[in-house]
Design a protein around this motif. Structure first.
Motif, PDB file in Angstrom:
ATOM      1  N   PHE A  84      47.044  34.281  35.013  1.00 20.47           N
ATOM      2  CA  PHE A  84      46.957  35.706  35.304  1.00 20.47           C
ATOM      3  C   PHE A  84      47.590  36.094  36.632  1.00 20.47           C
ATOM      4  CE2 PHE A  84      44.043  39.266  34.088  1.00 20.47           C
ATOM      5  CZ  PHE A  84      44.291  39.160  32.726  1.00 20.47           C
ATOM      6  N   TYR A  85      47.550  35.172  37.578  1.00 22.15           N
ATOM      7  CA  TYR A  85      47.951  35.525  38.938  1.00 22.15           C
ATOM      8  C   TYR A  85      49.116  34.694  39.461  1.00 22.15           C
ATOM      9  CZ  TYR A  85      43.844  38.385  38.757  1.00 22.15           C
ATOM     10  OH  TYR A  85      42.937  39.331  38.375  1.00 22.15           O
ATOM     11  N   SER A  86      49.851  34.025  38.552  1.00 20.83           N
ATOM     12  CA  SER A  86      51.043  33.312  39.006  1.00 20.83           C
ATOM     13  C   SER A  86      52.117  33.421  37.938  1.00 20.83           C
ATOM     14  CB  SER A  86      50.723  31.860  39.319  1.00 20.83           C
ATOM     15  OG  SER A  86      49.802  31.353  38.404  1.00 20.83           O
TER      16      SER A  86
ATOM     17  N   TYR B 290      37.756  35.575  44.298  1.00 22.31           N
ATOM     18  CA  TYR B 290      37.401  34.318  43.628  1.00 22.31           C
ATOM     19  C   TYR B 290      38.107  34.155  42.276  1.00 22.31           C
ATOM     20  CZ  TYR B 290      34.512  30.418  42.114  1.00 22.31           C
ATOM     21  OH  TYR B 290      34.088  29.193  41.676  1.00 22.31           O
ATOM     22  N   HIS B 291      38.203  35.257  41.523  1.00 22.17           N
ATOM     23  CA  HIS B 291      38.771  35.114  40.174  1.00 22.17           C
ATOM     24  C   HIS B 291      40.252  34.743  40.205  1.00 22.17           C
ATOM     25  CE1 HIS B 291      39.318  39.365  41.295  1.00 22.17           C
ATOM     26  NE2 HIS B 291      40.469  39.243  40.678  1.00 22.17           N
ATOM     27  N   SER B 292      40.922  34.974  41.339  1.00 18.47           N
ATOM     28  CA  SER B 292      42.339  34.619  41.434  1.00 18.47           C
ATOM     29  C   SER B 292      42.536  33.168  41.839  1.00 18.47           C
ATOM     30  CB  SER B 292      43.050  35.477  42.485  1.00 18.47           C
ATOM     31  OG  SER B 292      42.944  36.838  42.193  1.00 18.47           O
TER      32      SER B 292
ATOM     33  N   LEU C 163      48.874  38.863  48.920  1.00 18.77           N
ATOM     34  CA  LEU C 163      47.552  39.468  48.728  1.00 18.77           C
ATOM     35  C   LEU C 163      47.748  40.846  48.101  1.00 18.77           C
ATOM     36  CD1 LEU C 163      44.469  39.094  49.377  1.00 18.77           C
ATOM     37  CD2 LEU C 163      44.884  40.375  51.467  1.00 18.77           C
ATOM     38  N   LEU C 164      47.052  41.097  47.011  1.00 20.96           N
ATOM     39  CA  LEU C 164      47.173  42.397  46.339  1.00 20.96           C
ATOM     40  C   LEU C 164      46.293  43.403  47.088  1.00 20.96           C
ATOM     41  CD1 LEU C 164      47.022  41.082  42.663  1.00 20.96           C
ATOM     42  CD2 LEU C 164      49.048  41.519  44.068  1.00 20.96           C
ATOM     43  N   ALA C 165      46.749  43.781  48.256  1.00 14.60           N
ATOM     44  CA  ALA C 165      45.986  44.641  49.161  1.00 14.60           C
ATOM     45  C   ALA C 165      46.881  45.057  50.325  1.00 14.60           C
ATOM     46  CB  ALA C 165      44.777  43.873  49.696  1.00 14.60           C
TER      47      ALA C 165
ATOM     48  N   GLY D 265      35.048  55.430  41.516  1.00 13.69           N
ATOM     49  CA  GLY D 265      34.379  54.129  41.565  1.00 13.69           C
ATOM     50  C   GLY D 265      34.972  53.172  42.581  1.00 13.69           C
ATOM     51  N   ARG D 266      36.219  53.394  42.998  1.00 14.09           N
ATOM     52  CA  ARG D 266      36.857  52.470  43.939  1.00 14.09           C
ATOM     53  C   ARG D 266      36.928  53.011  45.359  1.00 14.09           C
ATOM     54  NH1 ARG D 266      41.819  49.346  40.936  1.00 14.09           N
ATOM     55  NH2 ARG D 266      41.195  47.657  42.306  1.00 14.09           N
ATOM     56  N   THR D 267      36.152  54.052  45.657  1.00 12.30           N
ATOM     57  CA  THR D 267      36.179  54.599  47.015  1.00 12.30           C
ATOM     58  C   THR D 267      35.951  53.497  48.053  1.00 12.30           C
ATOM     59  OG1 THR D 267      35.337  56.676  46.133  1.00 12.30           O
ATOM     60  CG2 THR D 267      35.172  56.391  48.511  1.00 12.30           C
TER      61      THR D 267
ATOM     62  N   LYS E 286      48.682  49.210  47.272  1.00 12.94           N
ATOM     63  CA  LYS E 286      48.423  49.719  45.927  1.00 12.94           C
ATOM     64  C   LYS E 286      47.537  50.946  46.008  1.00 12.94           C
ATOM     65  CE  LYS E 286      44.568  46.484  45.152  1.00 12.94           C
ATOM     66  NZ  LYS E 286      44.127  45.255  44.473  1.00 12.94           N
ATOM     67  N   HIS E 287      47.378  51.744  45.004  1.00 15.79           N
ATOM     68  CA  HIS E 287      48.046  51.741  43.714  1.00 15.79           C
ATOM     69  C   HIS E 287      48.924  52.974  43.732  1.00 15.79           C
ATOM     70  CE1 HIS E 287      44.021  49.859  43.334  1.00 15.79           C
ATOM     71  NE2 HIS E 287      44.662  48.964  42.621  1.00 15.79           N
ATOM     72  N   TYR E 288      50.204  52.773  43.640  1.00 17.12           N
ATOM     73  CA  TYR E 288      51.202  53.814  43.854  1.00 17.12           C
ATOM     74  C   TYR E 288      51.445  54.576  42.556  1.00 17.12           C
ATOM     75  CZ  TYR E 288      55.593  55.766  45.690  1.00 17.12           C
ATOM     76  OH  TYR E 288      56.583  56.603  46.123  1.00 17.12           O
TER      77      TYR E 288
ATOM     78  N   THR F  24      53.824  45.853  38.633  1.00 21.43           N
ATOM     79  CA  THR F  24      52.864  46.738  37.955  1.00 21.43           C
ATOM     80  C   THR F  24      51.444  46.342  38.311  1.00 21.43           C
ATOM     81  OG1 THR F  24      52.601  45.217  36.083  1.00 21.43           O
ATOM     82  CG2 THR F  24      54.286  46.952  35.887  1.00 21.43           C
ATOM     83  N   ASP F  25      50.539  47.263  38.127  1.00 21.52           N
ATOM     84  CA  ASP F  25      49.137  46.878  38.063  1.00 21.52           C
ATOM     85  C   ASP F  25      48.987  46.106  36.743  1.00 21.52           C
ATOM     86  OD1 ASP F  25      46.441  46.516  38.374  1.00 21.52           O
ATOM     87  OD2 ASP F  25      46.022  48.579  38.955  1.00 21.52           O
ATOM     88  N   TRP F  26      47.901  45.355  36.646  1.00 25.03           N
ATOM     89  CA  TRP F  26      47.755  44.435  35.496  1.00 25.03           C
ATOM     90  C   TRP F  26      47.651  45.214  34.166  1.00 25.03           C
ATOM     91  CZ3 TRP F  26      49.059  42.379  39.562  1.00 25.03           C
ATOM     92  CH2 TRP F  26      49.111  41.003  39.765  1.00 25.03           C
ATOM     93  N   PHE F  27      48.588  44.963  33.300  1.00 22.27           N
ATOM     94  CA  PHE F  27      48.670  45.611  31.984  1.00 22.27           C
ATOM     95  C   PHE F  27      48.963  47.114  32.066  1.00 22.27           C
ATOM     96  CE2 PHE F  27      45.634  42.062  31.407  1.00 22.27           C
ATOM     97  CZ  PHE F  27      46.381  41.290  30.525  1.00 22.27           C
TER      98      PHE F  27
ATOM     99  N   GLY G 272      34.568  44.578  40.217  1.00 27.65           N
ATOM    100  CA  GLY G 272      35.948  44.606  39.747  1.00 27.65           C
ATOM    101  C   GLY G 272      36.816  43.592  40.458  1.00 27.65           C
ATOM    102  N   SER G 273      38.101  43.919  40.544  1.00 21.48           N
ATOM    103  CA  SER G 273      39.078  42.925  40.976  1.00 21.48           C
ATOM    104  C   SER G 273      39.000  42.590  42.465  1.00 21.48           C
ATOM    105  CB  SER G 273      40.476  43.408  40.617  1.00 21.48           C
ATOM    106  OG  SER G 273      40.733  44.646  41.240  1.00 21.48           O
ATOM    107  N   SER G 274      38.242  43.355  43.233  1.00 21.90           N
ATOM    108  CA  SER G 274      38.201  43.063  44.675  1.00 21.90           C
ATOM    109  C   SER G 274      37.124  42.049  45.047  1.00 21.90           C
ATOM    110  CB  SER G 274      37.963  44.355  45.460  1.00 21.90           C
ATOM    111  OG  SER G 274      36.667  44.838  45.188  1.00 21.90           O
TER     112      SER G 274
ATOM    113  N   SER H 231      32.228  50.912  41.503  1.00 25.30           N
ATOM    114  CA  SER H 231      32.790  49.855  40.682  1.00 25.30           C
ATOM    115  C   SER H 231      34.117  50.262  40.055  1.00 25.30           C
ATOM    116  CB  SER H 231      31.789  49.522  39.579  1.00 25.30           C
ATOM    117  OG  SER H 231      32.317  48.537  38.753  1.00 25.30           O
ATOM    118  N   GLU H 232      35.015  49.289  39.945  1.00 22.86           N
ATOM    119  CA  GLU H 232      36.288  49.538  39.280  1.00 22.86           C
ATOM    120  C   GLU H 232      36.055  49.834  37.794  1.00 22.86           C
ATOM    121  OE1 GLU H 232      39.179  46.416  39.958  1.00 22.86           O
ATOM    122  OE2 GLU H 232      40.421  47.146  38.320  1.00 22.86           O
ATOM    123  N   THR H 233      36.977  50.529  37.220  1.00 21.53           N
ATOM    124  CA  THR H 233      37.039  50.955  35.799  1.00 21.53           C
ATOM    125  C   THR H 233      36.154  52.151  35.439  1.00 21.53           C
ATOM    126  OG1 THR H 233      35.412  49.482  34.787  1.00 21.53           O
ATOM    127  CG2 THR H 233      37.674  48.632  34.928  1.00 21.53           C
TER     128      THR H 233
END
Ligand code: BGC
Length: 674
Positions: free
Chosen positions: A36-38, A61-63, A105-107, A119-121, A153-155, A231-234, A360-362, A413-415
């Motif tokens: 997913f991340y490479s 952690y998930h990355s 770093l995706l940040a 949710g991502r404030t 992100k996220h542009y 891109t953002d994922w998907f 979420g992803s953070s 929360s994301e999403t």
């Protein structure tokens, strides 16, 4: 372009000559690779896998499947208003990215807070473009100082999670540039991030990953962005046209190909829908960054240091301490006396946040996480939640209630977005019950976005906003409550009294939030976002942008302007302000400089933040603080000329310690060179 970038670009140009057309197509997506991340390496050409990791609260952690320093939420970092600390955070994160064998770093996430319900404030900085730019830029510089890339992100205009993959943010040109792109522009120009992530949503009907105006025209041509866009994922899932993305300037589709399938690229290329030249530009941008991160030299390598270091944990703790915002402190209840009894209650005493994908992803999983309970119990006079509340509170100097939000559904929360601005009913009930016990009450809020407090704020004496304070949070909170530290955070976002007071919600119509039946979200409030809206409408917020109390007091003495006349957008002047700590404790104040638009010939917000400086002072100490003001920050975006304009007029500026401060203003004259 700096020399290292030049050299990297030359290598990328040399390499592309070796590539077959098919290999060129394959590099644009992580071709069929299961990770997913490479990305997939190219053995023949020796192109390695490019490895990224999620942020922005640290190395996710998930990355990486590695524990790492869990930093406080981005909004807490913004609340510090401390650029040096932001750079240190960036460098600490960069070091951990490198140590965990990743290249990017995706940040940071730099979207503007249009609605407090997003949710991502907690992952973003602020409702204000100037504060966002000023804190995000040093984060990027810090990350990249470690030889890894930052991907901002996220542009762009990704301001809500509801329908994020299908909604269209409908924004006029001035608002787009002046409010939603301004921080992106500033960070690109000042910090030179190596990548930008395109957002899920559409802007004015066009998906961001294929948005030629946003990417090619504005980001690359207008601002001179040198990195690459992924891109953002998907994010391309709902998109159809391959050529649209190539022509827009998209280099990398993540996490695997859809729009950039080799067959789709071949077809579009054969049909003449894009040129080899534009293809090369996208690949060179991407390969160049790969060289800059050392990916080709087998670096960076995983090292045991990947686990969060003592130094990085200390940086996280400082952010938690400095970002905390003291919102209310009636009768100087805080700081508490270490010698007297304190009773503690609350849903958030034992809460931990560092769990896999929690929020979420953070999500970062730290090696350990100090809860408020653990932090408080280090003090011997603290009594944990008893069975018999009444017996406990007898003789207590105060009751401290720990409440807030978490990363569950409908919260931070994301999403998905938050459902409401208030705390859950159960928590409000608890605060009220504790208040009835008859001892002074302190509420510690643990959350990543504004909270409405009207139901209970008059029942309590003190409120401390601790945000999500990261892995050292429990220590930082206890230190603030007992006065070992002195809170110096200022709100990076307005706290409305009611959700209807805030710009996206005032119409009460789905048109402005969360979107009409065609999922268009109309930004009808225009440039009046955050405090700009509250000021224009004359609405009293619960707590204004820039607000935060201290355990000490400061006095501003004089203001002196270095130059009163500025001639070009790059010109700067310095305001010198004498500030004195007239209280009894060491502390820090954030001097905030606002432009007052009283005599503009166009519609402008009553006030706009255009500079700030954080000053630390010992009791009795006096300093001359210097706030730099850039002429460019006086500008508004003119949709007719598609450019920034600084009016040829005297500009009133005011210094204070919140967006609602009062005081004398000084005049700065802008006289553009004729
Ligand atoms: C998020 C991004 C994140 C990406 C990769 C997306 O869901 O919007 O912020 O970087 O996933 O995990």
């Amino acid at each position: 372009m700096p020399r290292t970038q030049n050299a990297a670009e030359q290598k990328a140009r040399d390499l592309i000559r070796e590539m077959t057309l098919k290999e060129k197509f394959q590099i644009l997506a992580s071709h069929g690779y299961h990770r997913f991340y490479s990305t997939k390496p190219n053995q023949r050409l020796g192109i390695p896998s490019f490895k990224v990791t999620d942020g922005p609260l640290g190395v996710a952690y998930h990355s990486t499947r590695k524990k790492a320093t869990r930093f406080p939420a981005t909004i807490a970092l913004a609340a510090t208003w401390n650029r040096d600390l932001a750079r240190e955070v960036g460098a600490a994160m960069g070091q951990e990215v490198r140590a965990s064998g990743r290249h990017m770093l995706l940040a940071p996430g730099i979207n503007i807070a249009r609605t407090p319900l997003n949710g991502r404030t907690f992952e973003y900085f602020s409702e204000d473009p100037c504060l966002t730019r000023e804190i995000a830029a040093p984060v990027v510089v810090g990350i990249q100082s470690e030889g890894v890339g930052a991907c901002i992100k996220h542009y762009a205009a990704n301001n809500q999670e509801t329908d994020r993959g299908s909604s269209s943010s409908e924004i006029d040109e001035r608002t787009l540039h002046e409010t939603y792109l301004r921080a992106f522009e500033g960070v690109v120009k000042e910090a030179d991030p190596w990548a930008v992530m395109s957002a899920y949503n559409k802007v004015n009907g066009v998906y961001c990953s294929g948005h030629e105006y946003l990417i090619r025209e504005v980001l690359m041509k207008k601002w001179g962005f040198q990195g690459f866009v992924m891109t953002d994922w998907f994010a391309t899932r709902p998109m159809k046209s391959t050529a649209q993305c190539i022509n827009a300037g998209l280099s990398l589709e993540m996490p695997w190909p859809k729009i950039y399938k080799t067959s789709a690229l071949e077809k579009a290329f054969e049909a003449g829908e894009f040129s080899e030249e534009s293809l090369h530009d996208l690949i060179i941008r991407y390969l160049k960054v790969m060289y800059m991160t050392g990916a080709f030299a087998d670096g960076p390598q995983s090292t045991p240091q990947a686990v969060s270091t003592i130094h990085n944990q200390a940086v996280a703790r400082r952010v938690a301490e400095e970002g905390m915002v003291l919102l209310k402190n009636e009768g100087g209840l805080l700081p508490l006396d270490k010698k007297d009894l304190v009773c503690i209650f609350g849903t958030h005493l034992k809460k931990k946040f560092g769990r896999l994908l929690y929020g979420g992803s953070s999500a970062v999983v730290p090696p350990q996480e100090v809860t408020p309970l653990e932090g408080m119990l280090r003090h011997k006079n603290v009594m944990p939640p008893p069975q018999d509340r009444l017996r406990c509170v007898q003789g207590a100097q105060a009751c401290v209630v720990f409440v807030g939000l978490d990363h569950g559904r409908g919260k931070d929360s994301e999403t998905r977005d938050r459902k409401r601005l208030e705390l859950p009913d159960k928590q409000v009930k608890l605060i009220k019950e504790v208040a009835l016990l008859g001892r002074p009450v302190v509420v510690v809020l643990i959350a990543g976005s504004p909270i409405a407090m009207s139901e209970w704020i008059d029942d309590v004496q003190a409120v401390l906003m601790a945000w999500y304070p990261g892995m050292e949070g429990g220590h930082a909170i206890a230190d603030a409550l007992f006065g070992t530290t002195n809170p110096s955070g200022k709100l990076p976002i307005t706290f409305p009294a009611r959700i209807e007071d805030s710009p996206a919600h005032s119409s009460g119509s789905p048109r402005t939030y969360p979107g009409d039946e065609e999922k268009r979200v109309w930004y009808d409030e225009g440039i009046y976002v955050g405090y700009r809206w509250f000021d224009k409408q004359g609405i009293e917020p619960l707590f204004p942008f820039g607000f935060g109390l201290s355990y000490t007091e400061f006095r501003l003495d004089y203001i002196q302007l270095e130059r009163e006349i500025l001639n070009s957008p790059e010109d700067t002047t310095v305001l010198e302000v004498a500030i004195e700590n007239i209280g009894e404790r060491p502390g820090a104040e954030v001097l905030q400089l606002y432009l007052e638009n009283t005599n503009s010939r166009v519609e402008r917000p009553p006030r706009e933040l255009i500079g700030f400086e954080k000053v630390h002072l010992e009791p009795g100490e006096r300093k001359a603080a210097r706030i730099t003001l850039k002429a460019g920050d006086l500008a508004f975006y003119d949709a007719e000329s598609h450019n920034w304009i600084i009016e040829d007029r005297p500009h009133d500026v005011i210094i204070g310690n919140s967006s609602r401060c009062e005081g004398d203003s000084s005049k700065i004259l802008y006289r553009g060179r004729r």
